[in-house]
Design an enzyme around this catalytic site. Sequence first.
Site, short mmCIF file in Angstrom:
data_model
loop_
_atom_site.label_atom_id
_atom_site.label_comp_id
_atom_site.label_asym_id
_atom_site.label_seq_id
_atom_site.Cartn_x
_atom_site.Cartn_y
_atom_site.Cartn_z
N ASP A 67 22.25 8.17 49.36
CA ASP A 67 21.33 7.92 48.20
C ASP A 67 20.97 6.75 47.77
O ASP A 67 21.62 5.56 48.17
CB ASP A 67 22.08 8.81 46.87
CG ASP A 67 23.39 8.59 46.95
OD1 ASP A 67 24.23 7.57 47.42
OD2 ASP A 67 23.92 9.25 46.12
N HIS A 138 29.47 16.04 41.27
CA HIS A 138 28.66 15.82 42.07
C HIS A 138 28.77 15.11 43.34
O HIS A 138 29.98 14.62 43.62
CB HIS A 138 27.50 14.91 41.40
CG HIS A 138 27.82 13.62 41.15
ND1 HIS A 138 27.50 13.05 39.74
CD2 HIS A 138 28.10 12.42 41.92
CE1 HIS A 138 27.99 11.65 40.00
NE2 HIS A 138 28.29 11.37 41.46
N GLU A 143 23.65 16.73 41.55
CA GLU A 143 24.10 17.13 39.93
C GLU A 143 24.42 18.71 39.86
O GLU A 143 23.77 19.43 40.45
CB GLU A 143 23.34 16.55 38.97
CG GLU A 143 23.21 15.12 39.31
CD GLU A 143 24.34 14.24 38.52
OE1 GLU A 143 25.61 14.91 38.42
OE2 GLU A 143 24.05 12.83 38.48
C1 F6R Z 1 27.38 7.20 45.90
C2 F6R Z 1 27.58 8.82 45.66
C3 F6R Z 1 28.16 9.29 44.54
C4 F6R Z 1 29.55 8.72 44.50
C5 F6R Z 1 30.37 9.42 43.13
C6 F6R Z 1 31.70 8.91 42.95
O1 F6R Z 1 26.76 7.01 47.06
O2 F6R Z 1 26.99 9.20 46.39
O3 F6R Z 1 28.32 10.73 44.44
O4 F6R Z 1 30.29 9.08 45.66
O5 F6R Z 1 29.48 9.02 41.91
O6 F6R Z 1 31.50 7.37 42.43
P1 F6R Z 1 32.96 6.55 42.41
O7 F6R Z 1 33.57 6.53 43.86
O8 F6R Z 1 32.16 5.26 41.95
O9 F6R Z 1 34.02 7.31 41.35
#
Ligand code: F6R
Length: 243
Positions: A67, A138, A143
């Site tokens: 993303d 997500h 989402e």
């Molecule tokens: C990032 C992504 C998001 C994160 C998720 C968890 O490329 O796709 O889905 O993996 O928001 O984020 P953290 O690891 O910062 O808790």
Amino acid sequence: MRFYCGKDYDEMSRKAANLISAQVLTKPDSVLGLATGSSPIGTYKELIRRYEMGDLDFSSIRTVNLDEYKGLSGDHEQSYRYFMDTHFFDHVNIDKANTNVPNGLAEDTDGECARYDDLIASMGGIDLQLLGIGHNGHIGFNEPEDIFRKETHCVALAESTINANSRLFEKKEDVPRYAFTMGIKNIMMARKIVMVISGEDKADIVAKAFFGPVTPQVPASILQLHPDVSIVGDAAAFSKISL
Ligand code: F6R
């Protein structure tokens, strides 16, 4: 679905790096699907360390990221392209021309989504997709909603995601409201999936996503249906499940 538990973030990161290393060693021209966020930073650090020791070679690896924020250029410090360069690509012998992140500045939104889907197909699909999980379940920026979106699309970020990501921006208003993300089909078509999860604040969603019903209201729950998923967590993230 296999669960690997590390006692803390570092051990979790080493276990995830083991799985990715195995992929890189057994198929040196693998297509790796990559993620940003706090969870995989330790995994990237460990992969860099192994590269520096001469144990891993990324020269034929190709990558495709999950993303990117819409509206941010690749040199914006909060863009996912910038994250990948600074946390991983700049430190290993990967050819940057073989690394792909959605173009946050693309004016033709639908065109960029179609280009990204075509790109993944032209690479022969993803061999191993690395994922994190949001507090609402997500994956990528898929989402909770009433349906699983299949392909790359542009999404309005949930308020909880904007709040979670605002820690990285000067003020909440600076967090982009839209993002490009691979869809659930893109992710589910990956031949292997490795998810990294750390911290007690993720314990509830781990229980819900992997031991509750499969529903688009918890996008990560779909991974229960994938034939080759490794969930790599630390003890805190796994504190509400019994393995
Ligand atoms: C990032 C992504 C998001 C994160 C998720 C968890 O490329 O796709 O889905 O993996 O928001 O984020 P953290 O690891 O910062 O808790």
